[in-house]
Every structure is written in C-alpha cells, then in structure tokens.
Design a protein around this motif. Structure first.
Motif, PDB file in Angstrom:
ATOM      1  N   PRO A 144     -24.715   7.448 -10.772  1.00 45.90           N
ATOM      2  CA  PRO A 144     -26.153   7.715 -10.659  1.00 45.90           C
ATOM      3  C   PRO A 144     -26.587   7.925  -9.212  1.00 45.90           C
ATOM      4  O   PRO A 144     -27.721   8.301  -8.952  1.00 45.90           O
ATOM      5  N   GLU A 145     -25.719   7.633  -8.256  1.00 41.91           N
ATOM      6  CA  GLU A 145     -25.975   7.923  -6.832  1.00 41.91           C
ATOM      7  C   GLU A 145     -24.603   8.138  -6.197  1.00 41.91           C
ATOM      8  O   GLU A 145     -23.610   7.539  -6.626  1.00 41.91           O
ATOM      9  N   THR A 146     -24.551   9.019  -5.204  1.00 43.91           N
ATOM     10  CA  THR A 146     -23.236   9.364  -4.648  1.00 43.91           C
ATOM     11  C   THR A 146     -22.719   8.292  -3.687  1.00 43.91           C
ATOM     12  O   THR A 146     -21.528   8.195  -3.428  1.00 43.91           O
ATOM     13  N   ASN A 180     -29.997   9.289 -16.752  1.00 46.94           N
ATOM     14  CA  ASN A 180     -30.602   9.567 -18.054  1.00 46.94           C
ATOM     15  C   ASN A 180     -32.093   9.240 -17.970  1.00 46.94           C
ATOM     16  O   ASN A 180     -32.560   8.239 -18.510  1.00 46.94           O
ATOM     17  N   GLU A 181     -32.827  10.081 -17.241  1.00 40.01           N
ATOM     18  CA  GLU A 181     -34.252   9.844 -16.988  1.00 40.01           C
ATOM     19  C   GLU A 181     -35.029   9.847 -18.300  1.00 40.01           C
ATOM     20  O   GLU A 181     -34.764  10.675 -19.183  1.00 40.01           O
ATOM     21  N   ILE A 182     -36.013   8.955 -18.427  1.00 38.78           N
ATOM     22  CA  ILE A 182     -36.856   8.933 -19.630  1.00 38.78           C
ATOM     23  C   ILE A 182     -37.751  10.169 -19.633  1.00 38.78           C
ATOM     24  O   ILE A 182     -37.919  10.839 -20.643  1.00 38.78           O
ATOM     25  N   ASN A 271     -33.276   0.779   4.318  1.00 32.63           N
ATOM     26  CA  ASN A 271     -32.398  -0.210   4.929  1.00 32.63           C
ATOM     27  C   ASN A 271     -31.793  -1.005   3.768  1.00 32.63           C
ATOM     28  O   ASN A 271     -32.481  -1.815   3.147  1.00 32.63           O
ATOM     29  N   ARG A 272     -30.511  -0.725   3.460  1.00 31.01           N
ATOM     30  CA  ARG A 272     -29.850  -1.395   2.322  1.00 31.01           C
ATOM     31  C   ARG A 272     -29.182  -2.687   2.754  1.00 31.01           C
ATOM     32  O   ARG A 272     -28.421  -3.269   1.987  1.00 31.01           O
ATOM     33  N   THR A 273     -29.412  -3.102   3.952  1.00 30.61           N
ATOM     34  CA  THR A 273     -28.781  -4.302   4.555  1.00 30.61           C
ATOM     35  C   THR A 273     -27.252  -4.244   4.369  1.00 30.61           C
ATOM     36  O   THR A 273     -26.668  -3.157   4.315  1.00 30.61           O
ATOM     37  N   ILE A 304     -28.201   2.029   7.019  1.00 27.52           N
ATOM     38  CA  ILE A 304     -29.430   2.830   6.911  1.00 27.52           C
ATOM     39  C   ILE A 304     -29.051   4.072   6.121  1.00 27.52           C
ATOM     40  O   ILE A 304     -28.079   4.753   6.464  1.00 27.52           O
ATOM     41  N   GLU A 305     -29.815   4.338   5.088  1.00 27.28           N
ATOM     42  CA  GLU A 305     -29.433   5.406   4.165  1.00 27.28           C
ATOM     43  C   GLU A 305     -30.522   6.474   3.998  1.00 27.28           C
ATOM     44  O   GLU A 305     -31.486   6.272   3.266  1.00 27.28           O
ATOM     45  N   PRO A 306     -30.346   7.627   4.655  1.00 23.50           N
ATOM     46  CA  PRO A 306     -31.195   8.765   4.302  1.00 23.50           C
ATOM     47  C   PRO A 306     -30.579   9.450   3.073  1.00 23.50           C
ATOM     48  O   PRO A 306     -29.447   9.915   3.109  1.00 23.50           O
ATOM     49  N   SER A 307     -31.331   9.465   1.974  1.00 20.29           N
ATOM     50  CA  SER A 307     -30.789   9.977   0.713  1.00 20.29           C
ATOM     51  C   SER A 307     -31.736  11.021   0.132  1.00 20.29           C
ATOM     52  O   SER A 307     -32.861  10.699  -0.281  1.00 20.29           O
ATOM     53  N   GLY A 308     -31.268  12.260   0.125  1.00 22.11           N
ATOM     54  CA  GLY A 308     -32.139  13.356  -0.332  1.00 22.11           C
ATOM     55  C   GLY A 308     -31.577  14.056  -1.555  1.00 22.11           C
ATOM     56  O   GLY A 308     -30.387  13.935  -1.863  1.00 22.11           O
ATOM     57  N   ASP A 311     -31.548  19.628  -4.998  1.00 17.93           N
ATOM     58  CA  ASP A 311     -32.364  20.497  -5.851  1.00 17.93           C
ATOM     59  C   ASP A 311     -33.840  20.404  -5.469  1.00 17.93           C
ATOM     60  O   ASP A 311     -34.557  21.402  -5.459  1.00 17.93           O
ATOM     61  N   ARG A 312     -34.272  19.177  -5.164  1.00 14.60           N
ATOM     62  CA  ARG A 312     -35.662  18.992  -4.759  1.00 14.60           C
ATOM     63  C   ARG A 312     -35.928  19.689  -3.433  1.00 14.60           C
ATOM     64  O   ARG A 312     -36.964  20.310  -3.233  1.00 14.60           O
ATOM     65  N   ALA A 313     -34.969  19.585  -2.517  1.00 16.23           N
ATOM     66  CA  ALA A 313     -35.133  20.246  -1.215  1.00 16.23           C
ATOM     67  C   ALA A 313     -35.167  21.760  -1.398  1.00 16.23           C
ATOM     68  O   ALA A 313     -36.002  22.454  -0.814  1.00 16.23           O
TER      69      ALA A 313
HETATM   70  N1  GAP Z   1     -28.710   6.186  -2.989  1.00 11.76           N
HETATM   71  C1  GAP Z   1     -30.122   6.053  -3.003  1.00 11.76           C
HETATM   72  C2  GAP Z   1     -30.758   6.864  -4.014  1.00 11.76           C
HETATM   73  O1  GAP Z   1     -30.126   7.414  -4.865  1.00 11.76           O
HETATM   74  P1  GAP Z   1     -33.095   7.663  -4.839  1.00 11.76           P
HETATM   75  O2  GAP Z   1     -34.449   7.602  -4.160  1.00 11.76           O
HETATM   76  O3  GAP Z   1     -32.989   7.134  -6.207  1.00 11.76           O
HETATM   77  O4  GAP Z   1     -32.101   6.940  -3.846  1.00 11.76           O
HETATM   78  C3  GAP Z   1     -32.491   9.891  -3.626  1.00 11.76           C
HETATM   79  O5  GAP Z   1     -32.590   9.160  -4.844  1.00 11.76           O
HETATM   80  C4  GAP Z   1     -33.004  11.307  -3.817  1.00 11.76           C
HETATM   81  O6  GAP Z   1     -32.343  11.934  -4.912  1.00 11.76           O
HETATM   82  C5  GAP Z   1     -34.502  11.391  -4.181  1.00 11.76           C
HETATM   83  O7  GAP Z   1     -35.292  11.327  -3.020  1.00 11.76           O
HETATM   84  C6  GAP Z   1     -34.571  12.754  -4.853  1.00 11.76           C
HETATM   85  O8  GAP Z   1     -34.679  13.783  -3.893  1.00 11.76           O
HETATM   86  C7  GAP Z   1     -33.213  12.858  -5.540  1.00 11.76           C
HETATM   87  N2  GAP Z   1     -33.361  12.510  -6.969  1.00 11.76           N
HETATM   88  C8  GAP Z   1     -33.351  11.277  -7.511  1.00 11.76           C
HETATM   89  N3  GAP Z   1     -33.500  11.348  -8.853  1.00 11.76           N
HETATM   90  C9  GAP Z   1     -33.601  12.657  -9.153  1.00 11.76           C
HETATM   91  C10 GAP Z   1     -33.762  13.391 -10.374  1.00 11.76           C
HETATM   92  N4  GAP Z   1     -33.818  12.781 -11.547  1.00 11.76           N
HETATM   93  N5  GAP Z   1     -33.829  14.741 -10.316  1.00 11.76           N
HETATM   94  C11 GAP Z   1     -33.741  15.388  -9.125  1.00 11.76           C
HETATM   95  N6  GAP Z   1     -33.575  14.750  -7.955  1.00 11.76           N
HETATM   96  C12 GAP Z   1     -33.517  13.405  -7.954  1.00 11.76           C
END
Ligand code: GAP
Length: 439
Positions: A144-146, A180-182, A271-273, A304-308, A311-313
């Motif tokens: 669910p996160e890389t 699996n978003e609602i 900040n994930r400590t 410190i985690e910048p997480s983007g 697709d949104r970008a």
């Molecule tokens: N590792 C931290 C993490 O995953 P997050 O805020 O849940 O943090 C990071 O996700 C970024 O991933 C979000 O800012 C968003 O840009 C993208 N993201 C998260 N869920 C998404 C979704 N269901 N569809 C498209 N992008 C999504």
C-alpha cells in the motif's frame, strides 16, 4: 486563468491520448485508468524529473527498485495489518458505502436516508495468495506504500553503496502502490492502483525538525521549478488526530484542484521518527541501526519522508498547464507544459505536403532528431492547424521546412508559448533544441 474543469481535462486526455478509461471495451473498470501514447511519455518525463532532482543531483541519495510483493510479516511489523484502515459505513436504503470520517452530516449523501450502519474498520490492503492454494499461510499483500521496501533494505543499501552513506542520507524509490479505497474518483486523483515517488531521508534524531522544514521547501520548489503556479500550492500541517500511526508530524503540500474538489493533498511530508526501522528490527530480529564512526556509537535514525503520487502530480501538471486564449479572433488551447515534461519535444512539418523536396528534407530532419528526443513528423494539414494540434498537447517546438530551407539549409523554429519564430541552420538545430528542453 482559472483551472479547467475536471470534465474538460478528462475529455482532452481521452481525445489526445493522455489517459484512457481502463478496459473501456468492456465498459471500463471502476476508477482505473490507462496512460495513452502521450500520457506514457509525460509520466516517464515526470518520474525522470523527480529522480534527477532527488537522486542524481544530490550526493546523499541512492535509488532502489524493490518488489511489490513482500513478506506478509513486513505489513504486520509496519502496523498496516492492524491499523491501515478507514471507517466504513453503508446506507441501509441505497447500499452506497462511504468513509465515515468524510461524511458531512448524519444522512446518506446519495439518497438522504438517515439509516446508516455503525462504522466498521475496513483494511485497505489488497490481499492475494502466493502459490496455487488459497489458504491463510499463502496470504500476501500488494504494497500500500512503496517505502517499506526501502526500510527493509536499509542495511543492504548501507552495506553496498560506495562511498558508504553517512547520516543524513536518503533512499529513493518510484513504484506502484495499491489501496482498496472505499471511495475513489475525481479522475486519477484517487484510484486503487497508483504510483508513488517516495524518499526516505535518514537523519540524526536531533536534526529531524530542521530537515523536515528543508524538505518542505525543496519539494515546493520542485513543483514550481517545473511550472506550477505558486498560488496554486499551499502547505497544511496535519492535526494530531489526522496523523498516520507512524508519524510524529506531517505536512501536506496541497494543490487547488478545480471545484468542487478544491484544496487537496498532492504530497505528504512526514517525520516518521525511528518507528519503521525500530519495528522491523523488532519483528525480524535483524537490527536496523546506523553506526556513527565519529562518536563510536549506534544511532537509531529518524526518517523524513516526502511521499508524492505520480498520477496526482501528472494531473496537476496538466491542469496547471491548460490555457485558453484568443489569437486573431480564434480560440487557442495550449498546454504550457515545462519542456522537460512535454511528451513530444519537437514536431517537424513540410510547409506543403505535395512538394517532395520539402517532404524529404522534413522527414530526414525528423529521422536525425528522433534518437535524441521525442520527435514526430506530421504533414496532414495546413501549418496553422498543425501548430494548433501541437499547442494542445504541449509540444514546445515546431520546425517547418519551407522553400528557403532548400536553398539556405535553414528552418523555422516556432516556440509554443510566445508563438515567435526563429530561423535556425539545420546544422545547429539539434544543439539549439537540446539547450531549450533542459532546465
Ligand atoms: N508512505 C507514506 C504514504 O504513503 P500517503 O499520504 O498515504 O503517504 C502519499 O500517500 C501520496 O500518494 C499522496 O500524497 C498521494 O499523492 C498519493 N496517493 C495516496 N493514495 C492515493 C490514491 N488512492 N490514488 C492516487 N494517489 C494516491
């Protein structure tokens, strides 16, 4: 100008080959999208622009490309099995499902019924089975996160990278994630399969706050350097109750999406400590620590985690680039994409398609440019029409071969935003374009 509506963007993306509804010939598949020929180029360019800034331009960041499927223990240790859930409510009238924490009022937003079920926690991880038998012992999750791939490889990177990384240092990764978003929707804004670009930047605990502030500014700068209007971005700090289970502090970079979406998260910087390294050390029995040569002591780094979201970008770069203007009484649609991101860098046309010498020279030029940048050759229309088509997909440069080209070996180069034209010698064309399409 105001951002275009999402409907307009969906339609442009489909018509010009940026993004298609997935499995369309079967009626589509809820909130899944495919990137078409131009979308695939744009996405590659966007990821490369991130990689270049976050990895190549820094002496302190290494890259990684970890597997999507990982040991299920990873998700137990990370807290995702127990905590990665949203509160789900269902309307007893129309059976629509909602996230309880996003409801505005006590009634169903779909049919107005006041009869909603009690919220129950719904884990968002996609479950699958490894091997031929569907049993508990074979359960695996789509990540669910890389970033968990980064944490579990902390030692591998530390021990293999040369020179040996010294705190602070980062590990970066781009890849698919699944939730699996609602509730999904708003085009590619929220989907169940998406791509993330994530950096885990490991720091001495006492440096964490300063580094968090540095990364906030750096990530904002990356978006604006690539052309996003600063007025369309803002920072918002998470309230205590919003923080993810691993975060001590978190900010969102928000973008002003078209109404009715409005200001929404584009990227999170947290900040994930030492939460993740500590948990994986505990669960795996393999200590993930950093030995500080200068003090002769072990350190449990904070991260410190910048997480983007890629697709949104990509969506915001398209929205922000979209402009409509009037030129000589006609509407011009132009995507003012940064040249580095533009899917096609240069289009080459002969002034007249029924003149074999012009066609031959234009085709030859396109052939020479192709190995160096995404180039297309086009001859199906009058020059004005070809320019308009290229403006609409953000092509920064159009090269026209005309009769003077045959005599003097020069061509017209037309720049998308100013619409100004310059004559450039054929010998200088590659160098001229190369200079223009980098930052
Ligand atoms: N590792 C931290 C993490 O995953 P997050 O805020 O849940 O943090 C990071 O996700 C970024 O991933 C979000 O800012 C968003 O840009 C993208 N993201 C998260 N869920 C998404 C979704 N269901 N569809 C498209 N992008 C999504």
């Amino acid at each position: 100008m105001a951002a275009p509506s999402m409907d307009l963007m969906v339609s442009l993306c489909k018509r010009r080959g940026f993004v298609f509804p997935s499995s369309e010939i079967y009626g589509g598949f809820a909130s899944t999208w495919d990137y078409g020929p131009l979308g695939a180029e744009l996405k590659r360019n966007l990821k490369q622009a991130w990689w270049r800034r976050v990895v190549w331009e820094r002496p302190d960041v290494e890259g990684l490309d970890a597997a999507i499927l990982m040991s299920p223990q990873v998700w137990v240790a990370s807290g995702h099995v127990s905590s990665f859930s949203d509160p789900l409510v269902e309307c007893k009238g129309c059976h629509h499902r909602f996230r309880a924490d996003t409801l505005e009022g006590p009634n169903c937003p779909n049919c107005g019924s006041a009869e909603l079920t009690e919220p129950r926690q719904f884990n968002m991880m996609f479950k699958t089975f490894v091997g031929p038998v569907e049993e508990d012992a074979a359960v695996a999750y789509l990540r669910p996160e890389t970033c968990q791939g980064i944490f579990v490889n902390f030692d591998n990177v530390l021990n293999s990278a040369r020179p040996t990384p010294k705190l602070p240092f980062g590990i970066a990764q781009i890849g698919k994630a699944f939730r699996n978003e609602i509730v999904t929707g708003n085009f590619t804004f929220r989907t169940r399969e998406f791509e993330q670009f994530e950096l885990e930047y490991f720091v001495h605990p006492e440096q964490a706050e300063a580094m968090l502030q540095e990364w906030l500014q750096e990530r904002l700068r990356w978006y604006t350097d690539l052309g996003i209007d600063p007025e369309h971005l803002r920072l918002r700090e998470h309230e205590e109750k919003e923080l993810a289970h691993y975060a001590a502090r978190c900010y969102d970079i928000e973008y002003r999406f078209p109404d009715p979406l409005g200001w929404r998260e584009l990227e999170g910087i947290a900040n994930r400590t030492d939460y993740d390294l500590r948990k994986h050390s505990e669960y795996s029995g393999h200590p993930l620590r950093y030995f500080d040569d200068s003090s002769g002591e072990y350190v449990d780094p904070y991260v410190i985690e910048p997480s983007g979201g890629v697709d949104r970008a990509l969506l915001i770069f398209l929205l922000d680039a979209y402009h409509e203007e009037e030129v000589r009484g006609r509407k011009r649609v132009v995507l003012r994409l940064h040249p580095l991101l533009a899917p096609i860098k240069v289009a080459v046309f002969p002034l007249k398609r029924n003149q074999p010498e012009l066609v031959e020279m234009a085709q030859d030029l396109a052939r020479q440019l192709r190995p160096h940048m995404r180039t297309i050759y086009e001859e199906t229309g009058a020059i004005g029409r070809l320019y308009r088509r290229m403006d609409e997909v953000g092509t920064p440069y159009c090269v026209t071969v005309d009769f003077d080209s045959l005599k003097g070996q020069t061509v017209t180069v037309r720049e998308r935003d100013s619409m100004e034209q310059e004559r450039v010698h054929v010998q200088d064309l590659l160098g001229y374009l190369r200079k223009k399409i980098t930052w």
